[in-house]
Design an enzyme around this catalytic site. Structure first.
Site, PDB file in Angstrom:
ATOM      1  CB  SER A  38      -0.902   0.086   1.320  1.00 61.32           C
ATOM      2  OG  SER A  38      -2.079   0.861   0.889  1.00 61.32           O
ATOM      3  CG  ASP A  62      -4.342  -1.960  -0.103  1.00 61.08           C
ATOM      4  OD1 ASP A  62      -3.488  -2.750   0.710  1.00 61.08           O
ATOM      5  OD2 ASP A  62      -4.502  -0.629   0.034  1.00 61.08           O
TER       6      ASP A  62
END
Length: 820
Positions: free
Chosen positions: A480, A600
């Site tokens: 991320s 993600d």
């Protein structure tokens, strides 16, 4: 010959050893002929701290002849407990006598055999010696287990085939290792297929001979169980990488690096490695200087192989520098190497030449690593993909930014003079050469950055603190926001530029205009992703992961295959963007390679320290910036009205409520799946876990970049200063094989050495009074797999001599170097 007289006081308890000087000085063991007095020969028993006197050399007898005959280091401690006179015959003089009177060898060999027990001679007779060419299989999975193999030289690789047809690496074995002993003891079929990585020499011990040893000396079986148990336990703990032989091979024969450049590069790497472990650099020239001008001729094959084997025992790494053309020495380097380094100039065309084509077809099992050299003031790496596409057989690559002296054209005498001065200074731990040295020796330090939205700005401050405290980083990984910050650090060698680029991007994230323009009809997500893509792409342009200075990986969640994806190549901005794609906000990114939908990485692994560990890192510095969940939330019942929440927030007189918004819910969902993994990482021995005090900042507080960055810097500086003062940093930089340097007595007399050579074991332990044991053992040891980065301390007891009787040798096993 020379006569020596040594006076020792037995009362002092530390009589000097009579043995050859340290092998690092290139001297050999002598034959000692006792004229008067006595010489006591000691050897330390397995798992004992006391030396045992094996025999006494009396006047007219000799000692040390086995070391001279075989060329192996001495495995005994020789002491004179009182005045003793003896003649010392050097190996060189003894060989001169042999040339003039060859029959003298028989007499000397007879004195060796007289001291060997009949049982050891029987075992030696039962051993079969065999040579295995590189790429050949010793045995295959499912074959009948009728013998055990002992590696005398070379390297073997064990591969297991699963039911789905896929192959997986089970382990690698070097000199002194036992292979197939579990299947032989348990009478099971071969569990794996074992190939020779390079030309190897093995001793084959039949089942009958092993059974005979079990009956007469059951202690050997107990010892084998202990050794195998340590190996399995070490595999679970993932540890030590020991000795390995490397070859430096020039690339691009159409425009090869100049000899002075290749030599300068080899010396620069030698300097970096020397700071970590015992190393020896070998070229065709210094081989001829040490062993004579005819040393590389085919008639001296055995002598050269034996000598090279000794050097690999003595040194943690032997670096073979190949010639620039296909000479016998170059061919020898290819056959001898466990890992081949192909050296090329990053600015030149990535053509494949004759040497590399030969390498592809010859060294089929050895690991191959591409090393690209770059000038300090030159352009950043580019077109690495082209280099790798033309060398599909390379397992990895590294970029080296070389000091100016490497590219400074000098005559060989001037080059030697300059590097004599350079070697007087300690190596720069932050140089790319030191990074390569740590990677090759299994001492790489990884930096792993977790996800957490705007809280990830603290990672920029921690990077600054890392730099100021002198902590090197050899690998970077992230998830991320950590994927974004990690990519900046891997690409940019200047901290000021890292901060400027990170801040510009954070400010871009606060633009309400761009946010509103990117809104879309929320079927898949609230935003189309076009604006976010543009912001990421503006930072990294068309950079490929392969072009980064520091090896880098990022984590994504593949929702097509429901699996974690580790990306080490491809478009940098795309995989960074994919790793930052929170569900509901951004649509999944379609992988340009296979079209899979990537989300993600925090959904599956928000702090991938375990991934860095599996890629070869010894120490992982993990920076966690995830949110700390608040549990004191408002109980609003079975239904929730957004209008009610709006009223509560806008009315200054209303009682405040704690209800999660959509961003906070998504963040918590992202971390639910990896809570257990995070706890395992935090409690692991290899991980140094840091969490700056950033809980008061929200996931979208990008406007507070300076404030969050300063919090990270202050926290990092405090922690790293403590590391420096308390010795944690020094421990990180120590060679994982051992913390103390090898001493002459450690190498020559091996006070702590133990052997897997069964003949040696039999000669060292006392026979059992009641030697009765069934052919069928009452135990069964499960043979666990060895991970590529090697088991921790698993091979401490696998130091072994070749399996001929009374071999005077000590070796360090050769495990693979993780080059991921």
């Amino acid at each position: 010959m020379r006569q020596c007289r040594h006076r020792r006081s037995p009362a002092c308890g530390r009589a000097p050893m009579v043995s050859s000087p340290h092998p690092l000085f290139g001297q050999d063991m002598n034959i000692l002929f006792v004229v008067s007095g006595l010489l006591h020969v000691y050897q330390r028993k397995i798992d004992s701290e006391e030396d045992t006197c094996l025999f006494v050399v009396r006047p007219g007898e000799m000692v040390g002849q086995l070391a001279v005959l075989t060329g192996e280091p001495l495995i005994f401690t020789i002491k004179a407990n009182r005045d003793c006179s003896f003649l010392s015959i050097s190996k060189a003089h003894f060989y001169e006598i042999m040339r003039k009177q060859p029959t003298v060898v028989l007499g000397v060999a007879h004195t060796v055999v007289k001291r060997v027990s009949s049982f050891v001679r029987q075992i030696d007779f039962a051993l079969d010696w065999m040579e295995v060419e590189a790429g050949r299989a010793v045995y295959r999975q499912g074959d009948k287990s009728d013998c055990t193999y002992i590696v005398l030289s070379g390297r073997l690789r064990s591969v297991i085939r699963k039911d789905d047809g896929k192959k997986r690496l089970a382990g690698e074995y070097g000199r002194g290792d036992l292979i197939g002993v579990v299947e032989t003891l348990t009478h099971q079929a071969r569990a794996t297929t074992v190939h020779a990585v390079r030309d190897s020499e093995l001793a084959k011990l039949p089942t009958g001979a092993l059974t005979s040893i079990k009956r007469r000396y059951p202690q050997v079986v107990t010892r084998l169980i202990h050794l195998l148990g340590e190996k399995i336990l070490g595999s679970l703990q993932q540890g030590t990488v020991t000795g390995v032989s490397l070859e430096a091979l020039p690339s691009q024969p159409e425009a090869p690096p100049a000899p002075w450049l290749l030599q300068a590069w080899a010396w620069a790497l030698n300097l970096a490695l020397e700071g970590a472990c015992p190393i020896l650099l070998l070229t065709s020239d210094n081989i001829k200087q040490r062993l004579g001008s005819a040393a590389l001729d085919s008639i001296h094959e055995y002598r050269l192989s034996s000598w090279l084997g000794q050097q690999e025992d003595i040194h943690r790494i032997v670096l073979y520098q190949a010639d620039s053309t296909l000479t016998p020495w170059t061919q020898r380097c290819v056959r001898q190497a466990d890992c081949v380094l192909i050296v090329g100039l990053g600015e030149q065309e990535p053509t494949v030449g004759e040497l590399e084509r030969m390498l592809e077809s010859t060294a089929v099992r050895a690991q191959k690593q591409l090393v690209l050299l770059h000038r300090e003031d030159g352009p950043a790496p580019s077109r690495t993909v082209e280099w790798l596409n033309m060398r599909s057989w390379c397992s990895g690559h590294l970029h080296l930014c070389c000091p100016r002296r490497v590219f400074s054209r000098r005559s060989m005498p001037k080059l030697v003079e300059m590097y004599q001065r350079v070697f007087q200074r300690p190596p720069d731990r932050h140089s790319d050469f030191s990074r390569l040295a740590r990677v090759l020796t299994g001492n790489a330090i990884a930096l792993v950055l977790g996800g957490g939205g705007a809280r990830g700005c603290a990672q920029v401050g921690i990077i600054r603190a890392l730099t100021e405290c002198g902590i090197p980083v050899d690998m970077v990984g992230g998830t991320s926001i950590g994927a974004f910050m990690g990519a900046l650090y891997s690409e940019e060698r200047n901290y000021s530029q890292i901060r400027i680029r990170a801040k510009q991007w954070a400010e871009d994230m606060t633009s309400m205009v761009k946010t509103v323009l990117d809104l879309t009809y929320p079927i898949t997500s609230m935003f189309s992703g076009a604006g976010f893509n543009s912001s990421i792409c503006s930072v990294f342009k068309d950079r490929q992961i392969e072009d980064l200075w520091i090896p880098y990986f990022t984590i994504t969640t593949d929702i097509t295959a429901s699996a974690m994806r580790v990306h080490t190549d491809g478009s940098l901005w795309r995989y960074v963007r994919a790793s930052m794609s929170l569900s509901g906000y951004m649509p999944p990114l379609c992988d340009p390679k296979d079209g899979h939908l990537l989300m993600d990485g925090g959904y599956i692994n928000n702090l991938p320290a375990d991934v860095a560990r599996s890629m070869g890192a010894k120490v992982v510095i993990a920076i966690d910036v995830g949110s700390q969940d608040e549990t004191d939330l408002t109980n609003y019942g079975d239904a929730l009205s957004g209008w009610w929440l709006l009223w509560k927030r806008w009315n200054p007189l209303a009682t405040k409520v704690k209800v999660l918004n959509m961003a906070e819910i998504q963040t918590r969902l992202a971390y639910v799946c990896c809570v257990r993994q995070l706890e395992m990482v935090k409690n692991s021995e290899y991980c140094e876990y840091l969490r700056p005090p950033i809980d008061s900042y929200g996931t979208l507080d990008f406007g507070k970049f300076n404030e969050i960055c300063e919090v990270g810097y202050q926290h990092g500086r405090t922690v790293f200063d403590i590391w420096v003062r308390s010795g944690v940093l020094e421990k990180m930089l120590q060679d994982r094989q051992g913390t103390s340097k090898m001493k002459a007595c450690d190498v020559l007399t091996c006070p702590n050495a133990s052997f897997t050579d069964l003949a040696e074991i039999v000669s060292r332990i006392e026979p059992a009074k009641v030697a009765t044991v069934d052919d069928e053992s009452d135990y069964q040891t499960e043979y666990e797999e060895e991970l590529p980065d090697g088991p921790k301390d698993a091979y401490a007891d696998f130091q072994s001599a070749p399996a001929h009787v009374g071999s005077d040798s000590v070796s360090c096993p050769h495990l693979p170097v993780p080059l991921g």
